[in-house]
Write a protein that holds these residues in place. Structure first.
Motif, PDB file in Angstrom:
ATOM      1  N   TYR A  25       0.833  -1.209   0.000  1.00  0.00           N
ATOM      2  CA  TYR A  25       0.000   0.000   0.000  1.00  0.00           C
ATOM      3  C   TYR A  25       0.869   1.261   0.000  1.00  0.00           C
ATOM      4  CZ  TYR A  25      -2.931   3.792   1.569  1.00  0.00           C
ATOM      5  OH  TYR A  25      -3.544   5.017   1.655  1.00  0.00           O
ATOM      6  N   PHE A  26       1.831   1.331   0.927  1.00  0.00           N
ATOM      7  CA  PHE A  26       2.676   2.532   1.020  1.00  0.00           C
ATOM      8  C   PHE A  26       3.431   2.792  -0.285  1.00  0.00           C
ATOM      9  CE2 PHE A  26       3.035   2.052   5.914  1.00  0.00           C
ATOM     10  CZ  PHE A  26       1.991   2.953   6.111  1.00  0.00           C
ATOM     11  N   ARG A  27       3.927   1.729  -0.898  1.00  0.00           N
ATOM     12  CA  ARG A  27       4.690   1.897  -2.146  1.00  0.00           C
ATOM     13  C   ARG A  27       3.794   2.404  -3.268  1.00  0.00           C
ATOM     14  NH1 ARG A  27       9.670  -1.184  -2.610  1.00  0.00           N
ATOM     15  NH2 ARG A  27       9.143  -1.536  -4.797  1.00  0.00           N
ATOM     16  N   LEU A  28       2.604   1.801  -3.374  1.00  0.00           N
ATOM     17  CA  LEU A  28       1.668   2.221  -4.408  1.00  0.00           C
ATOM     18  C   LEU A  28       1.314   3.700  -4.259  1.00  0.00           C
ATOM     19  CD1 LEU A  28      -0.483   1.745  -6.639  1.00  0.00           C
ATOM     20  CD2 LEU A  28      -2.017   0.889  -4.857  1.00  0.00           C
ATOM     21  N   LYS A  29       1.097   4.132  -3.029  1.00  0.00           N
ATOM     22  CA  LYS A  29       0.687   5.519  -2.788  1.00  0.00           C
ATOM     23  C   LYS A  29       1.865   6.492  -2.758  1.00  0.00           C
ATOM     24  CE  LYS A  29      -2.903   6.941  -1.357  1.00  0.00           C
ATOM     25  NZ  LYS A  29      -4.157   7.526  -1.892  1.00  0.00           N
ATOM     26  N   GLY A  30       3.075   5.962  -2.708  1.00  0.00           N
ATOM     27  CA  GLY A  30       4.234   6.846  -2.610  1.00  0.00           C
ATOM     28  C   GLY A  30       4.344   7.491  -1.234  1.00  0.00           C
ATOM     29  N   ILE A  31       3.894   6.793  -0.209  1.00  0.00           N
ATOM     30  CA  ILE A  31       4.001   7.327   1.158  1.00  0.00           C
ATOM     31  C   ILE A  31       5.332   6.829   1.744  1.00  0.00           C
ATOM     32  CG2 ILE A  31       2.987   7.310   3.486  1.00  0.00           C
ATOM     33  CD1 ILE A  31       0.228   6.806   2.132  1.00  0.00           C
ATOM     34  N   PRO A  32       6.246   7.754   2.058  1.00  0.00           N
ATOM     35  CA  PRO A  32       7.550   7.298   2.552  1.00  0.00           C
ATOM     36  C   PRO A  32       7.428   6.618   3.919  1.00  0.00           C
ATOM     37  CG  PRO A  32       7.513   9.684   2.121  1.00  0.00           C
ATOM     38  CD  PRO A  32       6.112   9.208   2.041  1.00  0.00           C
ATOM     39  N   TYR A  33       8.128   5.518   4.078  1.00  0.00           N
ATOM     40  CA  TYR A  33       8.086   4.806   5.367  1.00  0.00           C
ATOM     41  C   TYR A  33       9.432   4.125   5.567  1.00  0.00           C
ATOM     42  CZ  TYR A  33       7.737   0.363   2.854  1.00  0.00           C
ATOM     43  OH  TYR A  33       7.998  -0.713   2.048  1.00  0.00           O
ATOM     44  N   GLU A 231       3.554 -12.769 -11.896  1.00  0.00           N
ATOM     45  CA  GLU A 231       3.960 -11.473 -12.478  1.00  0.00           C
ATOM     46  C   GLU A 231       3.199 -10.320 -11.845  1.00  0.00           C
ATOM     47  OE1 GLU A 231       5.322 -11.501 -17.100  1.00  0.00           O
ATOM     48  OE2 GLU A 231       3.210 -11.791 -16.717  1.00  0.00           O
ATOM     49  N   TRP A 232       1.882 -10.540 -11.621  1.00  0.00           N
ATOM     50  CA  TRP A 232       1.059  -9.485 -10.991  1.00  0.00           C
ATOM     51  C   TRP A 232       1.592  -9.135  -9.595  1.00  0.00           C
ATOM     52  CZ3 TRP A 232      -1.669 -10.960  -6.533  1.00  0.00           C
ATOM     53  CH2 TRP A 232      -2.394  -9.934  -5.924  1.00  0.00           C
ATOM     54  N   VAL A 233       2.047 -10.156  -8.854  1.00  0.00           N
ATOM     55  CA  VAL A 233       2.561  -9.902  -7.496  1.00  0.00           C
ATOM     56  C   VAL A 233       3.696  -8.889  -7.579  1.00  0.00           C
ATOM     57  CG1 VAL A 233       3.695 -10.926  -5.471  1.00  0.00           C
ATOM     58  CG2 VAL A 233       1.929 -12.226  -6.687  1.00  0.00           C
ATOM     59  N   MET A 234       4.590  -9.083  -8.538  1.00  0.00           N
ATOM     60  CA  MET A 234       5.741  -8.182  -8.654  1.00  0.00           C
ATOM     61  C   MET A 234       5.363  -6.852  -9.296  1.00  0.00           C
ATOM     62  SD  MET A 234       8.174  -9.173  -7.080  1.00  0.00           S
ATOM     63  CE  MET A 234       7.727 -10.438  -5.934  1.00  0.00           C
ATOM     64  N   ARG A 235       4.392  -6.900 -10.215  1.00  0.00           N
ATOM     65  CA  ARG A 235       3.931  -5.641 -10.848  1.00  0.00           C
ATOM     66  C   ARG A 235       3.351  -4.720  -9.780  1.00  0.00           C
ATOM     67  NH1 ARG A 235       1.879  -7.942 -15.016  1.00  0.00           N
ATOM     68  NH2 ARG A 235      -0.225  -8.248 -14.233  1.00  0.00           N
ATOM     69  N   LEU A 236       2.582  -5.302  -8.879  1.00  0.00           N
ATOM     70  CA  LEU A 236       1.978  -4.500  -7.812  1.00  0.00           C
ATOM     71  C   LEU A 236       3.069  -3.933  -6.890  1.00  0.00           C
ATOM     72  CD1 LEU A 236      -0.608  -3.508  -6.389  1.00  0.00           C
ATOM     73  CD2 LEU A 236      -0.577  -5.617  -5.056  1.00  0.00           C
ATOM     74  N   TRP A 237       4.010  -4.769  -6.507  1.00  0.00           N
ATOM     75  CA  TRP A 237       5.106  -4.342  -5.630  1.00  0.00           C
ATOM     76  C   TRP A 237       5.881  -3.187  -6.267  1.00  0.00           C
ATOM     77  CZ3 TRP A 237       6.745  -4.426  -0.870  1.00  0.00           C
ATOM     78  CH2 TRP A 237       8.096  -4.244  -0.570  1.00  0.00           C
ATOM     79  N   ASN A 238       5.956  -3.231  -7.589  1.00  0.00           N
ATOM     80  CA  ASN A 238       6.727  -2.251  -8.343  1.00  0.00           C
ATOM     81  C   ASN A 238       5.891  -1.049  -8.768  1.00  0.00           C
ATOM     82  OD1 ASN A 238       9.218  -1.607  -9.286  1.00  0.00           O
ATOM     83  ND2 ASN A 238       8.858  -2.473 -11.322  1.00  0.00           N
ATOM     84  N   SER A 239       4.679  -0.950  -8.287  1.00  0.00           N
ATOM     85  CA  SER A 239       3.812   0.159  -8.713  1.00  0.00           C
ATOM     86  C   SER A 239       4.009   1.359  -7.789  1.00  0.00           C
ATOM     87  CB  SER A 239       2.351  -0.282  -8.745  1.00  0.00           C
ATOM     88  OG  SER A 239       1.944  -0.647  -7.457  1.00  0.00           O
ATOM     89  N   ASN A 240       3.576   2.519  -8.250  1.00  0.00           N
ATOM     90  CA  ASN A 240       3.770   3.769  -7.508  1.00  0.00           C
ATOM     91  C   ASN A 240       2.712   4.768  -7.999  1.00  0.00           C
ATOM     92  OD1 ASN A 240       4.727   5.139  -9.884  1.00  0.00           O
ATOM     93  ND2 ASN A 240       6.619   3.974  -9.630  1.00  0.00           N
ATOM     94  N   PRO A 241       2.739   6.003  -7.517  1.00  0.00           N
ATOM     95  CA  PRO A 241       1.667   6.926  -7.921  1.00  0.00           C
ATOM     96  C   PRO A 241       1.532   7.105  -9.440  1.00  0.00           C
ATOM     97  CG  PRO A 241       2.787   7.783  -5.999  1.00  0.00           C
ATOM     98  CD  PRO A 241       3.566   6.582  -6.437  1.00  0.00           C
TER      99      PRO A 241
END
Ligand SMILES: N[C@@H](CCC(=O)N[C@@H](CS)C(=O)NCC(=O)O)C(=O)O
Length: 367
Positions: A25-33, A231-241
């Motif tokens: 979630y944090f990575r997708l939203k670009g929320i630094p943690y 592939e979707w698992v990694m695509r999601l992990w690699n997603s951002n805003p």
């Protein structure tokens, strides 16, 4: 660890289901943690004091406040970071997200734990990893820690939470059925509901990112039977805003309706059996759902609240979309079990203080 972290701090384990969900979630939203491994047993006592109970992950905000429960935390962060909302504007898709997130959190947890702890390969990997990662505060030999962890997780979450020897095949067939539908979805589009990730994907990152796509046995299964899902698992992990581009599905496609029907067959009847057990004051119950008998599963007050939340979201979202939403829920078999029990045995004010205080664990297991 200082009293107030500079940047939002996520504390959990690098192989934990819900810690992985929160990181996605944090990575997708670009929320630094900043991620830190929890240290047992010291942090358990601190969590109980500041949050009412101890579970993973916990978040500490830069102002010093502590938070828990990924579902409630995500809702809180969505309000605090409204750009690129992960819950779609369309009320039907929004409700589909809440349904799929809850199913991912509360139902696929058991098969994920099964694959990790039932098989020797999984238990060897996870017990070694966890013993080294989070039990630094315990002065015991490594092999003793590993044995303790195995026993705790099996008695808490697999054989001790309903998966007797007769249920193993059924639990694994359930996962196979899920993978078949997901593979079809990811053949057609990159994320569950379209061109970009939503709460449904974040929810499903729980069972997939740190369990199915990491533990030895299910990872083999994914590689060989569901590579698009891997592939979707990694695509999601690699997603951002910048991933929020394109469109979401309209109307709800047949493959998502298949997932909802699957949820209606197993999870909703299970939730109702859990309601009966809690109402009857029973700490365990046996139930047969979707052809699988779960023997002496732990009852959960938290999951009574989950059902109440699904009803609450329906009430909010159906304003203006009632006929359409009802038709979808009826067609997929969700409608009847959603309302089947008139009274839900919630405690006074239960979980009302989430994400800053929790009243109940997902399944009550002794620390
Ligand atoms: N509903 C909670 C569930 C969190 C949870 O159960 N986390 C697991 C680890 S992934 C845990 O800490 N379980 C408590 C325990 O094993 O004592 C959430 O969404 O954060």
């Amino acid at each position: 660890m200082s009293d107030k972290p500079q940047v939002l701090e996520l504390r959990g384990s690098s192989i934990s289901y819900f810690t992985g969900k929160m990181e996605n979630y944090f990575r997708l939203k670009g929320i630094p943690y900043r991620f830190e491994s929890m240290v047992f047993p010291g942090e358990v006592a601190r969590n109980k004091k500041v949050l009412g109970l101890s579970q993973m992950p916990v978040v500490q905000l830069p102002d010093g406040r502590w938070m828990t429960d990924t579902t409630a935390m995500i809702q809180w962060f969505e309000a605090a970071y409204p750009q690129n909302p992960i819950v779609p504007n369309d009320p039907i898709l929004a409700y589909v997200c809440y349904l799929l997130e809850d199913w991912a959190d509360e139902w696929w947890w058991r098969p994920a734990m099964h694959y990790r702890w039932y098989y020797e390969e999984g238990a060897r990997f996870a017990s070694g990893h966890l013993a080294r990662e989070i039990t630094g505060g315990m002065r015991l030999p490594l092999f003793v820690k590993r044995r303790m962890l195995r026993r705790r997780q099996r008695s808490g979450y697999t054989s001790g939470d309903g998966i007797g020897p007769d249920a193993v095949l059924g639990v694994e067939a359930d996962v196979t059925a899920l993978l078949a539908v997901l593979e079809g979805i990811f053949t057609k589009r990159p994320y569950l509901l379209g061109d970009y990730p939503t709460l449904a994907d974040v929810g499903f990152s729980g069972p997939f990112f740190r369990h199915f796509a990491l533990d030895p046995i299910p990872l083999q299964l994914l590689r060989h039977t569901a590579p698009k899902t891997l592939e979707w698992v990694m695509r999601l992990w690699n997603s951002n805003p910048s991933s929020f581009q394109g469109a979401l599905v309209d109307p709800v496609p047949n493959d998502i309706r298949m997932l909802l029907a699957h949820m209606a067959r197993g999870y909703l009847p299970y939730l109702n059996s859990n309601v009966d057990a809690v109402a009857g004051g029973k700490s365990r119950f046996t139930t047969t759902v979707d052809g699988v008998t779960y023997t002496k599963a732990r009852s959960s007050r938290y999951r009574v609240w989950c059902l109440a939340e699904l009803r609450r979201h329906y009430r909010v979202l159906s304003a203006g979309a009632e006929a359409q939403l009802q038709a979808l829920l009826k067609e997929t078999g969700l409608w009847e079990p959603l309302w089947h029990r008139e009274h839900l045995p919630l405690l006074e004010g239960q979980e009302r203080k989430l994400p800053f205080w929790a009243d109940n664990k997902m399944t009550m297991i002794n620390e």
